[in-house]
Design an enzyme around this catalytic site. Structure first.
Site, PDB file in Angstrom:
ATOM      1  N   ASN A  96     -11.996 -24.894  47.105  1.00 38.05           N
ATOM      2  CA  ASN A  96     -11.663 -25.416  45.765  1.00 38.05           C
ATOM      3  C   ASN A  96     -10.290 -26.091  45.746  1.00 38.05           C
ATOM      4  O   ASN A  96      -9.757 -26.385  44.688  1.00 38.05           O
ATOM      5  CB  ASN A  96     -11.690 -24.276  44.734  1.00 38.05           C
ATOM      6  CG  ASN A  96     -10.642 -23.206  45.005  1.00 38.05           C
ATOM      7  OD1 ASN A  96      -9.890 -23.289  45.983  1.00 38.05           O
ATOM      8  ND2 ASN A  96     -10.573 -22.205  44.146  1.00 38.05           N
ATOM      9  N   HIS A  99      -7.433 -24.752  46.856  1.00 36.12           N
ATOM     10  CA  HIS A  99      -6.249 -23.895  46.720  1.00 36.12           C
ATOM     11  C   HIS A  99      -5.394 -23.920  47.984  1.00 36.12           C
ATOM     12  O   HIS A  99      -5.899 -24.149  49.084  1.00 36.12           O
ATOM     13  CB  HIS A  99      -6.607 -22.454  46.290  1.00 36.12           C
ATOM     14  CG  HIS A  99      -7.216 -21.579  47.339  1.00 36.12           C
ATOM     15  ND1 HIS A  99      -8.109 -20.572  47.039  1.00 36.12           N
ATOM     16  CD2 HIS A  99      -7.056 -21.513  48.686  1.00 36.12           C
ATOM     17  CE1 HIS A  99      -8.458 -19.947  48.133  1.00 36.12           C
ATOM     18  NE2 HIS A  99      -7.837 -20.494  49.159  1.00 36.12           N
ATOM     19  N   GLU A 124      -4.664 -21.008  42.793  1.00 36.97           N
ATOM     20  CA  GLU A 124      -5.985 -21.511  42.430  1.00 36.97           C
ATOM     21  C   GLU A 124      -5.850 -22.710  41.484  1.00 36.97           C
ATOM     22  O   GLU A 124      -4.766 -22.953  40.929  1.00 36.97           O
ATOM     23  CB  GLU A 124      -6.768 -20.384  41.730  1.00 36.97           C
ATOM     24  CG  GLU A 124      -6.956 -19.118  42.566  1.00 36.97           C
ATOM     25  CD  GLU A 124      -8.002 -19.255  43.689  1.00 36.97           C
ATOM     26  OE1 GLU A 124      -8.341 -20.390  44.073  1.00 36.97           O
ATOM     27  OE2 GLU A 124      -8.463 -18.209  44.174  1.00 36.97           O
ATOM     28  N   ASP A 132       0.903 -15.164  51.451  1.00 42.06           N
ATOM     29  CA  ASP A 132       0.302 -14.319  50.421  1.00 42.06           C
ATOM     30  C   ASP A 132      -0.142 -12.970  50.965  1.00 42.06           C
ATOM     31  O   ASP A 132      -0.177 -12.755  52.172  1.00 42.06           O
ATOM     32  CB  ASP A 132      -0.889 -15.046  49.763  1.00 42.06           C
ATOM     33  CG  ASP A 132      -1.719 -15.847  50.754  1.00 42.06           C
ATOM     34  OD1 ASP A 132      -1.729 -15.495  51.942  1.00 42.06           O
ATOM     35  OD2 ASP A 132      -2.349 -16.826  50.335  1.00 42.06           O
TER      36      ASP A 132
HETATM   37  C1  F6R Z   1      -4.306 -17.703  53.544  1.00 38.31           C
HETATM   38  C2  F6R Z   1      -4.304 -18.605  52.392  1.00 38.31           C
HETATM   39  C3  F6R Z   1      -5.508 -19.368  51.947  1.00 38.31           C
HETATM   40  C4  F6R Z   1      -6.365 -19.882  53.111  1.00 38.31           C
HETATM   41  C5  F6R Z   1      -7.592 -20.613  52.576  1.00 38.31           C
HETATM   42  C6  F6R Z   1      -8.511 -21.073  53.691  1.00 38.31           C
HETATM   43  O1  F6R Z   1      -3.034 -17.124  53.733  1.00 38.31           O
HETATM   44  O2  F6R Z   1      -3.303 -18.700  51.762  1.00 38.31           O
HETATM   45  O3  F6R Z   1      -5.098 -20.447  51.153  1.00 38.31           O
HETATM   46  O4  F6R Z   1      -5.605 -20.729  53.898  1.00 38.31           O
HETATM   47  O5  F6R Z   1      -8.305 -19.774  51.711  1.00 38.31           O
HETATM   48  O6  F6R Z   1      -9.036 -19.958  54.344  1.00 38.31           O
HETATM   49  P1  F6R Z   1      -9.887 -20.103  55.681  1.00 38.31           P
HETATM   50  O7  F6R Z   1      -8.965 -20.607  56.727  1.00 38.31           O
HETATM   51  O8  F6R Z   1     -10.376 -18.704  55.984  1.00 38.31           O
HETATM   52  O9  F6R Z   1     -10.982 -21.064  55.383  1.00 38.31           O
END
Ligand code: F6R
Length: 242
Positions: A135, A137, A142, A67
């Site tokens: 959450n 995702h 989401e 992303d």
């Molecule tokens: C990042 C992504 C997100 C993260 C998730 C966890 O490219 O796609 O899904 O993997 O938000 O983020 P952290 O590792 O910062 O807790």
């Protein structure tokens, strides 16, 4: 789903690094799916260490990131392109020609998403690395995202913007939208590795593993994939029933 529980973040990162390094050594033309966020940083540090010490080469490896924020150009210091260069690409011998990250600075988001889906269909991912949001995702898919979604423009929920605000000077600067690979793109990978560390991920991990797959927890879609390995530390695993 195979679950591997490690004592702490460091051991989890070392464990997953071994798997990625073996993949690259066995197939120097591998295609890897990569994630940003805090969780994979330890993995990237291990890959860099191994590259420096053992010379594992990424010259012919291709990478696709999950992303990118919309509205941030590639050279913005909070863009995921910038993050990946700082955390990994600048320190290994990968060619930036083989690096694919959606362009969040584009004026035509729809065309960018279509082009990304097209590139992904030409280059199947051998191993996809994922983190997980509090959450549930995956990528920026989401809760509520259909399991058959492909790369598209997504709106970040308030909780995700708050979780990510730590990287920005103020909440106002956190982008509201992103381009994200869809859940179907993720499920198309040959192998999916999901990483999670810390108590704040324990609920999401429990729901992903133990609840019936449902769009309320996007990561639960992984239960429908034949080869998923979950690498967690003890804190993230602390709410699992067994
Ligand atoms: C990042 C992504 C997100 C993260 C998730 C966890 O490219 O796609 O899904 O993997 O938000 O983020 P952290 O590792 O910062 O807790």
């Amino acid at each position: 789903m195979e679950i591997k529980v490690f004592k702490n973040y460091q051991e989890m990162s070392e464990g997953v690094a071994k798997l990625i390094i073996n993949q690259v050594i066995n197939n120097p033309q591998s295609t890897l799916g990569l994630a940003t966020g805090s969780t994979p940083i330890g993995l990237y540090q291990q890959l860099i260490k191994d590259h420096v010490e053992n010379g594992t080469s990424y010259k012919n490896v291709r990478t696709f990131n999950l992303d990118e924020y919309i509205g941030l150009s590639k050279d913005h210091n909070q863009s995921y392109f910038y993050f990946m260069k700082e955390q990994l690409f600048n320190h290994i011998d990968i060619s930036l020609d083989n690096v694919f990250i959606p362009d969040g600075g584009t004026h035509d988001v729809e065309a960018e998403c279509d082009a990304y889906n097209q590139k992904l269909s030409q280059s199947p991912i051998d191993i996809q690395i994922l983190g997980i949001g509090t959450n549930g995702h995956i990528g920026f898919n989401e809760p509520g995202t259909p399991f058959d979604s492909v790369t598209q423009k997504v709106e970040l929920v308030e909780g995700t913007r708050k979780d990510n605000a730590r990287f920005f000077d103020s909440m106002d600067e956190v982008p509201t939208h992103a381009i994200s690979m869809g859940i179907k793109n993720i499920l198309d990978a040959n192998v999916v590795i999901l990483l999670a560390s810390g108590k704040n991920k324990a609920d999401a991990i429990k729901t992903m593993v133990e609840a019936k797959p449902h769009v309320d927890c996007p990561a639960s879609a992984l239960q429908n994939h034949p080869h998923v390995i979950v690498y967690v530390d003890e804190e993230a695993a602390s709410k699992l029933s067994k």
